[in-house]
Design a protein around this motif. Structure first.
Motif, mmCIF file in Angstrom:
data_model
loop_
_atom_site.group_PDB
_atom_site.id
_atom_site.type_symbol
_atom_site.label_atom_id
_atom_site.label_comp_id
_atom_site.label_asym_id
_atom_site.label_seq_id
_atom_site.Cartn_x
_atom_site.Cartn_y
_atom_site.Cartn_z
ATOM 1 N N ARG A 45 0.850 -1.182 0.000
ATOM 2 C CA ARG A 45 0.000 0.000 0.000
ATOM 3 C C ARG A 45 0.894 1.242 0.000
ATOM 4 N NH1 ARG A 45 -5.108 0.043 4.003
ATOM 5 N NH2 ARG A 45 -5.223 -2.018 2.980
ATOM 6 N N GLU A 46 0.537 2.210 -0.828
ATOM 7 C CA GLU A 46 1.345 3.412 -0.948
ATOM 8 C C GLU A 46 0.485 4.666 -0.841
ATOM 9 O OE1 GLU A 46 3.197 3.621 -4.804
ATOM 10 O OE2 GLU A 46 1.287 3.675 -5.874
ATOM 11 N N LEU A 47 1.102 5.720 -0.359
ATOM 12 C CA LEU A 47 0.419 7.000 -0.263
ATOM 13 C C LEU A 47 0.210 7.571 -1.655
ATOM 14 C CD1 LEU A 47 -0.581 9.488 1.398
ATOM 15 C CD2 LEU A 47 1.761 10.332 1.205
ATOM 16 N N VAL A 48 -1.008 8.045 -1.897
ATOM 17 C CA VAL A 48 -1.311 8.748 -3.141
ATOM 18 C C VAL A 48 -1.292 10.254 -2.886
ATOM 19 C CG1 VAL A 48 -3.020 9.124 -4.952
ATOM 20 C CG2 VAL A 48 -2.698 6.830 -3.995
ATOM 21 N N ALA A 49 -2.062 10.674 -1.894
ATOM 22 C CA ALA A 49 -2.141 12.088 -1.565
ATOM 23 C C ALA A 49 -2.706 12.240 -0.171
ATOM 24 C CB ALA A 49 -3.014 12.844 -2.571
ATOM 25 N N SER A 50 -2.331 13.330 0.482
ATOM 26 C CA SER A 50 -2.861 13.600 1.810
ATOM 27 C C SER A 50 -3.090 15.093 1.955
ATOM 28 C CB SER A 50 -1.919 13.083 2.896
ATOM 29 O OG SER A 50 -0.690 13.777 2.853
ATOM 30 N N VAL A 51 -3.956 15.433 2.907
ATOM 31 C CA VAL A 51 -4.260 16.838 3.179
ATOM 32 C C VAL A 51 -4.458 17.008 4.673
ATOM 33 C CG1 VAL A 51 -6.730 16.432 2.683
ATOM 34 C CG2 VAL A 51 -5.813 18.766 2.628
#
Length: 120
Positions: A45-51
């Motif tokens: 699992r990988e980060l795509v985007a965060s806010v």
């Protein structure tokens, strides 16, 4: 506890667009970060985007310029607008939320995932 419900996945041709939504409910008073991760078959699992709650954003290099994350704090909802989709974007996309615990610790939660399939 925080419950996360995702929607918006599906099948799209390469070059197309999809918009994912994730609504948070439950113990959301101290929500801080929200984001999207993805996991392709056989991969981590990988980060795509965060806010952050202050709407500071972070993107994986592979999606910069194509994906946009946004957040509506009044609706406790995070969105992921995905444009110019590529077959390599095919994965299960998971919503993630982090809230501040009673001791200042970070507690993470996951949605059930939504499938995004991009055909070539």
């Amino acid at each position: 506890q925080v419950q996360l419900v995702e929607s918006g996945g599906g099948l799209v041709q390469a070059g197309g667009s999809l918009r994912l939504s994730c609504v948070a409910s439950g113990s959301i008073v101290n929500l801080i970060d929200m984001g999207w991760y993805r996991q392709a078959p056989g991969q981590q699992r990988e980060l795509v985007a965060s806010v952050t709650i202050g709407v500071s954003t972070n993107y994986a290099d592979s999606v910069k310029g194509r994906f946009t994350i946004s957040r509506d704090n009044a609706k406790n909802t995070v969105y992921l607008q995905m444009n110019s989709l590529k077959p390599e974007d095919t994965a299960v996309y998971y919503c993630n939320a982090v809230r501040r615990g009673a001791f200042g610790n970070r507690i993470g939660y996951w949605g059930q995932g939504t499938q995004v399939t991009v055909s070539s």
